[in-house]
Design an enzyme around this catalytic site. Structure first.
Site, PDB file in Angstrom:
ATOM      1  N   CYS A 226       0.684   4.088  -3.707  1.00  0.00           N
ATOM      2  CA  CYS A 226      -0.154   4.603  -4.806  1.00  0.00           C
ATOM      3  C   CYS A 226      -0.999   5.811  -4.446  1.00  0.00           C
ATOM      4  O   CYS A 226      -0.834   6.881  -5.039  1.00  0.00           O
ATOM      5  CB  CYS A 226      -1.033   3.479  -5.328  1.00  0.00           C
ATOM      6  SG  CYS A 226      -0.063   2.099  -5.943  1.00  0.00           S
TER       7      CYS A 226
HETATM    8  C1  UDX Z   1      -4.675   0.940  -4.215  1.00  0.00           C
HETATM    9  C2  UDX Z   1      -5.925   0.800  -5.077  1.00  0.00           C
HETATM   10  O1  UDX Z   1      -6.953   0.151  -4.331  1.00  0.00           O
HETATM   11  C3  UDX Z   1      -5.595  -0.034  -6.327  1.00  0.00           C
HETATM   12  O2  UDX Z   1      -6.733  -0.126  -7.160  1.00  0.00           O
HETATM   13  C4  UDX Z   1      -4.453   0.648  -7.072  1.00  0.00           C
HETATM   14  O3  UDX Z   1      -4.101  -0.094  -8.240  1.00  0.00           O
HETATM   15  C5  UDX Z   1      -3.249   0.771  -6.167  1.00  0.00           C
HETATM   16  O4  UDX Z   1      -3.583   1.496  -4.980  1.00  0.00           O
HETATM   17  P1  UDX Z   1      -3.338  -0.490  -2.457  1.00  0.00           P
HETATM   18  O5  UDX Z   1      -2.558   0.783  -2.299  1.00  0.00           O
HETATM   19  O6  UDX Z   1      -2.622  -1.774  -2.616  1.00  0.00           O
HETATM   20  O7  UDX Z   1      -4.321  -0.334  -3.760  1.00  0.00           O
HETATM   21  O8  UDX Z   1      -4.219  -0.638  -1.154  1.00  0.00           O
HETATM   22  P2  UDX Z   1      -5.737  -0.404  -0.768  1.00  0.00           P
HETATM   23  O9  UDX Z   1      -6.278  -1.703  -0.364  1.00  0.00           O
HETATM   24  O10 UDX Z   1      -6.451   0.375  -1.785  1.00  0.00           O
HETATM   25  O11 UDX Z   1      -5.575   0.523   0.560  1.00  0.00           O
HETATM   26  C6  UDX Z   1      -4.856   1.747   0.423  1.00  0.00           C
HETATM   27  C7  UDX Z   1      -4.810   2.420   1.794  1.00  0.00           C
HETATM   28  O12 UDX Z   1      -6.121   2.902   2.147  1.00  0.00           O
HETATM   29  C8  UDX Z   1      -4.371   1.503   2.945  1.00  0.00           C
HETATM   30  O13 UDX Z   1      -3.530   2.232   3.822  1.00  0.00           O
HETATM   31  C9  UDX Z   1      -5.679   1.161   3.645  1.00  0.00           C
HETATM   32  O14 UDX Z   1      -5.492   0.904   5.037  1.00  0.00           O
HETATM   33  C10 UDX Z   1      -6.470   2.445   3.440  1.00  0.00           C
HETATM   34  N1  UDX Z   1      -7.922   2.267   3.456  1.00  0.00           N
HETATM   35  C11 UDX Z   1      -8.494   1.485   2.504  1.00  0.00           C
HETATM   36  C12 UDX Z   1      -8.684   2.953   4.397  1.00  0.00           C
HETATM   37  O15 UDX Z   1      -8.144   3.649   5.255  1.00  0.00           O
HETATM   38  N2  UDX Z   1     -10.041   2.823   4.368  1.00  0.00           N
HETATM   39  C13 UDX Z   1     -10.664   2.049   3.440  1.00  0.00           C
HETATM   40  O16 UDX Z   1     -11.893   1.963   3.469  1.00  0.00           O
HETATM   41  C14 UDX Z   1      -9.873   1.348   2.486  1.00  0.00           C
END
Ligand code: UDX
Length: 437
Positions: free
Chosen positions: A277
């Protein structure tokens, strides 16, 4: 017109819903719609997925999904590989994939195909029907692609058709929880009647409902993901600076996140964001901006920072072990985040490709994501345990925040020496170096 409601005022009647697409969003949404009491038909072209769903076995892992399928399949939830469920449904939700094309624009072919099929099958049946786009689509798609595709294939029917856009905000791994406990329900609609019917579907969920225009709803989804990604790249840029002055960015972000206007969420610095996403949605906004003659420099820099973080991991490694050619390096963690086997856009992918290009012998381990990563990168050594990955290796990179990595300590003595670099802050033992800490 924005018509904000704090509570659902509409009576919740049980409706008949067809969900097109039995993937991560469609399957979770279907199971949760069934949990809300509605009659749901999932329309999925992959017969193996249809069979899995109808046998109560979810083809993807999502916490709580198997319980919901067990409870509702065969009662008010069924999967099918044909569109027959459309004609008698009150609403159809389009939940098909919208992957990136190589040029960064979004591939909308499955959206168009689903819309045409819905139109064709609306010829049968009668009564008001609302077509709802839940897939993440560039602003303007519902109006310019979905509506004409449905209407042009439903020419001559007597029934009224409404349109709406209802984005999802589901995180992988916790999608059922996110669906049943949303911060907000956003409904963009062509008219009040369509929006009201979509809103009634969610009755029983105690959530803020935002009623806006269709294109605005499409943009809320993109802007939300882009802002979350921006927070992450911001934390990473601050983290890179903090590392240079010997400050732990996690201490800094604890201070920053206490400001209620900022919140502590999505300020975890590390190897960057992955998943299906964030990278796709930020790039889609950049491309949309460019087609409008804008130069979205902020969004482009969010992507640039994110692309640099994996390179920084390899740079830190080479500073520690010198010439990388021939070195053996354990990569612990392949999934794009913990609690999933999904490797799409995983930062581990970038790191492993870079290491391979530099002649490194990579030994990879992940508790669940090895099968998915092996499909993408077949020619590295996949290990059955952290110990096997660490034994006699020159260095170790931590790329996913799996809890089992957090308790590692003695196992690192299997290495030739303790050169350990974290891309995710999970370890608590001594002598660890972090990408931003
Ligand atoms: C995301 C959005 O959170 C969600 O609302 C949307 O509908 C779809 O995309 P998702 O991709 O499942 O969800 O994962 P998420 O938990 O958001 O993490 C995305 C990426 O960011 C991961 O690689 C995670 O490791 C990274 N991340 C997340 C960080 O590097 N730092 C953070 O503080 C949070």
């Amino acid at each position: 017109m924005t018509n904000k409601k704090d509570q659902f005022s509409l009576e919740c009647e049980k409706v008949s819903i067809a969900v097109v697409g039995g993937g991560y969003v469609g399957l979770v949404s279907s199971a949760c719609f069934a949990e809300l009491g509605h009659n749901v038909t999932i329309i999925e072209i992959e017969k193996s997925k249809v069979e899995a769903i109808n046998s109560g076995k979810p083809p993807i892992y999502e916490k709580g999904l198997d319980d919901l399928l067990h409870k509702h399949v065969g009662r008010n939830l069924i999967a099918s590989s044909d569109y027959d469920g459309i004609s008698d449904a009150d609403l159809s939700f389009i939940c098909v994939g919208t992957p990136s094309r190589p040029d960064g624009n979004v591939d909308l072919s499955m959206i168009e195909s689903a819309s045409k099929s819905i139109g064709e099958h609306l010829r049968k049946g009668d009564g008001y029907h609302v077509v709802v786009v839940k897939s993440t689509v560039p602003p303007g798609t519902t109006k310019n692609l979905v509506m004409p595709a449905v209407l042009n294939n439903a020419v001559g029917i007597s029934r009224d058709i409404g349109f709406a856009m209802n984005p999802e905000f589901l995180r992988e791994g916790v999608a059922v929880q996110d669906f049943m406990h949303p911060d907000r329900i956003v409904i963009g609609s062509s008219d009040g009647k369509a929006g009201d019917l979509v809103e009634s579907v969610y009755n029983g969920l105690n959530s803020h409902v935002l009623r806006i225009g269709i294109s605005a709803a499409e943009m809320v989804k993109h802007a939300s993901n882009a802002l979350l990604a921006t927070k992450i790249s911001f934390a990473n840029e601050i983290g890179n600076i903090c590392k240079g002055i010997g400050v732990d960015v996690y201490e800094v972000m604890r201070g920053v996140g206490l400001d209620h206007r900022i919140s502590p969420h999505f300020l975890d610095a590390g190897a960057g964001f992955g998943g299906s996403c964030f990278p796709k949605d930020v790039l889609a906004l950049v491309r949309l901006g460019e087609t409008l003659g804008e130069d979205p420099i902020l969004l482009k820099s969010v992507i640039e920072v994110n692309e640099r973080q994996p390179k920084k991991m390899v740079h830190l490694l080479s500073k520690r072990v010198g010439d990388l050619r021939g070195k053996e390096v354990a990569v612990l963690g392949l999934a794009f985040k913990g609690d999933t086997d999904d490797v799409r856009e995983s930062r581990a992918l970038n790191v492993i490709m870079d290491l391979k290009n530099r002649g490194v012998i990579v030994r990879a381990y992940d508790p669940v994501a090895i099968p998915k990563m092996r499909e993408v990168i077949p020619d590295i050594k996949y290990c059955r345990s952290t110990a096997e990955a660490l034994k006699d290796c020159d260095a170790c990179l931590i790329m996913t925040e799996w809890p089992e990595f957090g308790i590692l300590d003695d196992e690192f003595d299997l290495m030739k020496s303790r050169v350990i670099i974290e891309g995710r802050k999970v370890l608590s033992c001594k002598g660890i170096e972090g990408i931003c800490w």
